[in-house]
Design a protein around this motif. Structure first.
Motif, short mmCIF file in Angstrom:
data_model
loop_
_atom_site.label_atom_id
_atom_site.label_comp_id
_atom_site.label_asym_id
_atom_site.label_seq_id
_atom_site.Cartn_x
_atom_site.Cartn_y
_atom_site.Cartn_z
N ASN A 72 0.53 -0.92 0.25
CA ASN A 72 -0.08 0.17 0.06
C ASN A 72 0.89 1.43 -0.05
OD1 ASN A 72 -2.38 1.44 -0.06
ND2 ASN A 72 -3.16 0.98 2.17
N ARG A 95 -5.23 10.03 1.54
CA ARG A 95 -5.69 8.80 1.15
C ARG A 95 -4.54 7.59 0.87
NH1 ARG A 95 -9.07 11.30 -4.06
NH2 ARG A 95 -6.76 11.45 -4.30
N ASN A 98 -4.82 1.55 -1.48
CA ASN A 98 -5.70 0.42 -1.18
C ASN A 98 -7.16 0.61 -0.58
OD1 ASN A 98 -3.72 -1.09 -2.50
ND2 ASN A 98 -2.87 -1.95 -0.75
N GLY A 99 -7.35 1.84 -0.07
CA GLY A 99 -8.51 2.15 0.42
C GLY A 99 -8.61 1.46 2.05
N GLU A 100 -7.69 1.30 2.34
CA GLU A 100 -7.66 0.51 3.78
C GLU A 100 -7.63 1.61 4.92
OE1 GLU A 100 -4.36 -2.15 3.66
OE2 GLU A 100 -4.98 -3.49 2.04
N GLU A 102 -8.54 4.24 7.53
CA GLU A 102 -9.78 4.83 7.96
C GLU A 102 -9.34 5.63 8.89
OE1 GLU A 102 -13.10 4.43 7.44
OE2 GLU A 102 -12.96 2.90 5.96
N LYS A 108 -14.47 9.42 8.82
CA LYS A 108 -15.00 9.48 7.50
C LYS A 108 -16.14 10.51 7.40
CE LYS A 108 -15.81 6.27 3.57
NZ LYS A 108 -15.65 5.17 3.16
#
Length: 306
Positions: A72, A95, A98-100, A102, A108
């Motif tokens: 990532n 950001r 991999n969008g992992e 949080e 969010k």
């Protein structure tokens, strides 16, 4: 405290602000200018904290590729508008590819910096703490100085929700409605006084429980229960099959005045308590065994006492 005795952190902040005002040619003329500076500082602090949070999540800092042990990586920033007491501010949220990642500092779907604190304040208020107690609690735990007026403004947000719940429409028919009052000691005008909280718990025709209402009065009375019955009628309750109540004088008459066809059932627990008043302590165990046979029997004829 004199400046000679202030900590190194405050000294560094003072020097930083001095350089900031000088380099940006910023003049502070009124409170609005102070708010703008505070908003910019908050934005920088939050963005720095979020970048550090992403570093922790990825396991390596920016450009430190030799310590990278993940597939990532960073993937720029997304813009977010946050509502603060200093006005709206734009926040660049980092950001990962991999969008992992949080975010935890600014979650969010969080759109206000004070959202978490407001939830904590409302929670403490719901547990019965006064505004001054909440103010002291926030100061002790979080080091935040929040005035009584600010706390009152936050807690006032729940008043429309409470009113909406109290006035919501109810079912036309309830199979059973339990009605009783619980007495609490509360602080009122600097004194500890006892207040009665009236509670009506209904079971509808599908067997679902629902708290129909909660009301606060100085003490329990049949007259107050009559006003509650009228309130239930106005909210759509046309009939109650069984009303389970205690032995309060005038209570059955108050129910019959609004729901004349309702069957009144005195609470078994209250009946048992009333029965045990006339029995010595050494005989209580035997009496309770007999009373259990009485109340568990389907008919009067089937009761067989030991």
């Amino acid at each position: 405290m004199s400046r000679k005795n202030e900590g190194t952190q405050k000294t560094a902040m003072r020097e930083m602000m001095k350089n900031y005002l000088k380099d940006t040619n910023t003049n502070v003329r009124d409170g609005a200018d102070v708010k703008n500076i505070m908003r910019d500082m908050m934005s920088v602090l939050l963005e720095g904290a979020l970048d550090g949070e992403l570093d922790e999540s990825l396991g390596y800092s920016r450009y430190d590729y030799k310590n990278k042990e993940t597939g990532n990586s960073r993937n720029g920033h997304s813009n977010k508008t946050m509502h603060t007491s200093y006005g709206d501010m734009n926040l660049a949220v980092p950001r990962d590819r991999n969008g992992e990642y949080e975010p935890q500092i600014v979650k969010k779907y969080q759109n206000t910096v004070t959202q978490d604190m407001e939830e904590k304040i409302i929670s403490m208020y719901a547990k019965g703490m006064t505004t001054s107690d909440i103010e002291s609690h926030m100061q002790d735990l979080y080091g935040l100085e929040i005035s009584d007026s600010t706390i009152s403004r936050i807690t006032d947000k729940i008043l429309p929700l409470v009113k909406q719940w109290q006035e919501r429409p109810l079912a036309e028919v309830y199979a059973v409605v339990f009605m009783d009052a619980i007495h609490y000691h509360v602080r009122c005008d600097g004194h500890i006084v006892k207040r009665a909280v009236y509670i009506a718990l209904g079971i509808d025709m599908d067997g679902h429980k629902d708290v129909l209402g909660m009301y606060v009065g100085e003490n329990e009375s049949a007259k107050y229960w009559l006003s509650i019955m009228n309130g239930l009628k106005n909210r759509g309750v046309e009939d109650i099959l069984i009303a389970c109540v205690d032995g309060l004088s005038g209570f059955p008459q108050a129910i019959e005045a609004v729901y004349p066809q309702t069957e009144i059932q005195q609470c078994i627990i209250h009946q048992i308590r009333s029965s045990t008043r006339y029995v010595s302590y050494k005989d209580i165990k035997a009496l309770m065994a007999d009373l259990k046979l009485v109340y568990a029997a389907p008919t009067e004829e089937t009761v067989v006492l030991k």
